[in-house]
Design a protein around this motif. Structure first.
Motif, PDB file in Angstrom:
ATOM      1  N   PRO A  65       0.817  -1.223   0.000  1.00 17.03           N
ATOM      2  CA  PRO A  65       0.000   0.000   0.000  1.00 17.03           C
ATOM      3  C   PRO A  65       0.850   1.272   0.000  1.00 17.03           C
ATOM      4  O   PRO A  65       0.621   2.178  -0.800  1.00 17.03           O
ATOM      5  CB  PRO A  65      -0.832  -0.119   1.282  1.00 17.03           C
ATOM      6  CG  PRO A  65      -0.895  -1.578   1.550  1.00 17.03           C
ATOM      7  CD  PRO A  65       0.421  -2.146   1.074  1.00 17.03           C
ATOM      8  N   GLU A  66       1.838   1.343   0.882  1.00 16.80           N
ATOM      9  CA  GLU A  66       2.693   2.528   0.925  1.00 16.80           C
ATOM     10  C   GLU A  66       3.523   2.645  -0.353  1.00 16.80           C
ATOM     11  O   GLU A  66       3.700   3.739  -0.886  1.00 16.80           O
ATOM     12  CB  GLU A  66       3.633   2.486   2.127  1.00 16.80           C
ATOM     13  CG  GLU A  66       4.540   3.690   2.180  1.00 16.80           C
ATOM     14  CD  GLU A  66       5.583   3.618   3.273  1.00 16.80           C
ATOM     15  OE1 GLU A  66       6.425   4.514   3.297  1.00 16.80           O
ATOM     16  OE2 GLU A  66       5.572   2.680   4.080  1.00 16.80           O
ATOM     17  N   THR A  69       1.203   3.982  -3.129  1.00 24.41           N
ATOM     18  CA  THR A  69       0.691   5.339  -2.946  1.00 24.41           C
ATOM     19  C   THR A  69       1.797   6.382  -2.901  1.00 24.41           C
ATOM     20  O   THR A  69       1.530   7.565  -3.096  1.00 24.41           O
ATOM     21  CB  THR A  69      -0.184   5.465  -1.671  1.00 24.41           C
ATOM     22  OG1 THR A  69       0.583   5.059  -0.541  1.00 24.41           O
ATOM     23  CG2 THR A  69      -1.442   4.638  -1.792  1.00 24.41           C
ATOM     24  N   THR A  70       3.052   5.955  -2.665  1.00 27.83           N
ATOM     25  CA  THR A  70       4.157   6.913  -2.636  1.00 27.83           C
ATOM     26  C   THR A  70       5.109   6.713  -3.808  1.00 27.83           C
ATOM     27  O   THR A  70       6.156   7.362  -3.854  1.00 27.83           O
ATOM     28  CB  THR A  70       4.973   6.789  -1.337  1.00 27.83           C
ATOM     29  OG1 THR A  70       5.624   5.520  -1.309  1.00 27.83           O
ATOM     30  CG2 THR A  70       4.109   6.991  -0.113  1.00 27.83           C
ATOM     31  N   TYR A 105      -4.992  -1.366  -3.867  1.00 24.03           N
ATOM     32  CA  TYR A 105      -4.068  -0.730  -2.942  1.00 24.03           C
ATOM     33  C   TYR A 105      -4.003   0.795  -3.052  1.00 24.03           C
ATOM     34  O   TYR A 105      -3.377   1.444  -2.218  1.00 24.03           O
ATOM     35  CB  TYR A 105      -2.668  -1.334  -3.097  1.00 24.03           C
ATOM     36  CG  TYR A 105      -2.625  -2.731  -2.530  1.00 24.03           C
ATOM     37  CD1 TYR A 105      -2.501  -2.937  -1.161  1.00 24.03           C
ATOM     38  CD2 TYR A 105      -2.754  -3.836  -3.352  1.00 24.03           C
ATOM     39  CE1 TYR A 105      -2.479  -4.213  -0.629  1.00 24.03           C
ATOM     40  CE2 TYR A 105      -2.734  -5.122  -2.826  1.00 24.03           C
ATOM     41  CZ  TYR A 105      -2.596  -5.303  -1.466  1.00 24.03           C
ATOM     42  OH  TYR A 105      -2.591  -6.570  -0.939  1.00 24.03           O
ATOM     43  N   ASP A 106      -4.635   1.360  -4.034  1.00 25.05           N
ATOM     44  CA  ASP A 106      -4.734   2.820  -4.159  1.00 25.05           C
ATOM     45  C   ASP A 106      -6.104   3.151  -4.752  1.00 25.05           C
ATOM     46  O   ASP A 106      -6.211   3.724  -5.837  1.00 25.05           O
ATOM     47  CB  ASP A 106      -3.603   3.364  -5.042  1.00 25.05           C
ATOM     48  CG  ASP A 106      -3.569   4.880  -5.105  1.00 25.05           C
ATOM     49  OD1 ASP A 106      -4.168   5.533  -4.225  1.00 25.05           O
ATOM     50  OD2 ASP A 106      -2.953   5.415  -6.043  1.00 25.05           O
ATOM     51  N   ARG A 109      -6.868   6.572  -5.939  1.00 24.44           N
ATOM     52  CA  ARG A 109      -5.931   7.015  -6.980  1.00 24.44           C
ATOM     53  C   ARG A 109      -5.154   8.245  -6.531  1.00 24.44           C
ATOM     54  O   ARG A 109      -4.925   9.183  -7.298  1.00 24.44           O
ATOM     55  CB  ARG A 109      -6.657   7.283  -8.288  1.00 24.44           C
ATOM     56  CG  ARG A 109      -7.327   6.043  -8.823  1.00 24.44           C
ATOM     57  CD  ARG A 109      -8.225   6.328  -9.989  1.00 24.44           C
ATOM     58  NE  ARG A 109      -8.864   5.085 -10.414  1.00 24.44           N
ATOM     59  CZ  ARG A 109      -8.781   4.613 -11.631  1.00 24.44           C
ATOM     60  NH1 ARG A 109      -8.122   5.259 -12.558  1.00 24.44           N
ATOM     61  NH2 ARG A 109      -9.378   3.491 -11.942  1.00 24.44           N
ATOM     62  N   VAL A 110      -4.722   8.195  -5.282  1.00 22.41           N
ATOM     63  CA  VAL A 110      -4.013   9.306  -4.661  1.00 22.41           C
ATOM     64  C   VAL A 110      -2.754   9.667  -5.433  1.00 22.41           C
ATOM     65  O   VAL A 110      -2.471  10.833  -5.653  1.00 22.41           O
ATOM     66  CB  VAL A 110      -3.659   8.955  -3.192  1.00 22.41           C
ATOM     67  CG1 VAL A 110      -2.777  10.012  -2.568  1.00 22.41           C
ATOM     68  CG2 VAL A 110      -4.918   8.760  -2.383  1.00 22.41           C
ATOM     69  N   ASN A 111      -2.003   8.664  -5.842  1.00 23.64           N
ATOM     70  CA  ASN A 111      -0.731   8.943  -6.503  1.00 23.64           C
ATOM     71  C   ASN A 111      -0.588   8.135  -7.788  1.00 23.64           C
ATOM     72  O   ASN A 111       0.506   7.716  -8.131  1.00 23.64           O
ATOM     73  CB  ASN A 111       0.431   8.642  -5.551  1.00 23.64           C
ATOM     74  CG  ASN A 111       1.747   9.175  -6.047  1.00 23.64           C
ATOM     75  OD1 ASN A 111       1.784  10.200  -6.720  1.00 23.64           O
ATOM     76  ND2 ASN A 111       2.819   8.489  -5.752  1.00 23.64           N
ATOM     77  N   ARG A 112      -1.661   7.939  -8.487  1.00 26.89           N
ATOM     78  CA  ARG A 112      -1.611   7.129  -9.706  1.00 26.89           C
ATOM     79  C   ARG A 112      -0.674   7.748 -10.735  1.00 26.89           C
ATOM     80  O   ARG A 112       0.126   7.061 -11.350  1.00 26.89           O
ATOM     81  CB  ARG A 112      -3.031   6.967 -10.261  1.00 26.89           C
ATOM     82  CG  ARG A 112      -3.237   5.915 -11.296  1.00 26.89           C
ATOM     83  CD  ARG A 112      -3.093   4.488 -10.809  1.00 26.89           C
ATOM     84  NE  ARG A 112      -3.935   4.084  -9.706  1.00 26.89           N
ATOM     85  CZ  ARG A 112      -5.028   3.353  -9.784  1.00 26.89           C
ATOM     86  NH1 ARG A 112      -5.467   2.957 -10.950  1.00 26.89           N
ATOM     87  NH2 ARG A 112      -5.683   3.000  -8.713  1.00 26.89           N
TER      88      ARG A 112
END
Length: 123
Positions: A65-66, A69-70, A105-106, A109-112
């Motif tokens: 997940p991290e 997203t990062t 896991y995102d 779509r925070v950091n897609r």
């Protein structure tokens, strides 16, 4: 004095263990996973909660997940190479599975966009 020594020793153990964990997959052979459809599918099923997990699978599932997203921002250069190879390998083998993995896991779509940039550039 004794309690100070115990604190320093405990801190040293924590730092050592975290360093061991952070370097754990530096020499992981992503190519062998990608080239073996059966193993790649087993890892995929593990992280998607669709099958059993090996010890490595459980660890990947925990950090995924991290990582997604990062865009692997806390990864070492070697870890970035491994993550990038595995994600691109899944994407090449099956775009629908790749998208399903990202959505799990995102989901927001925070950091897609950042993740796609990472997959293209490796940075």
């Amino acid at each position: 004095m004794r309690s100070w020594l115990l604190c320093v020793l405990a801190l040293a153990v924590v730092v050592y263990c975290s360093a061991q964990h952070s370097n754990r997959y530096d020499n992981f052979n992503a190519d062998s996973i990608i080239q073996n459809e059966r193993i790649l599918l087993a890892y995929y099923k593990c992280v998607m909660d669709k099958g059993p997990c090996t010890k490595d699978g459980k660890n990947f599932k925990r950090v995924l997940p991290e990582t997604l997203t990062t865009a692997c921002s806390r990864c070492s250069p070697k870890q970035k190479l491994v993550v990038r190879k595995l994600l691109l390998g899944i994407r090449v083998k099956s775009e629908p599975r790749f998208l399903e993995l990202l959505d799990k896991y995102d989901p927001q779509r925070v950091n897609r966009e950042g993740l796609y940039s990472f997959l293209v550039t490796g940075v």
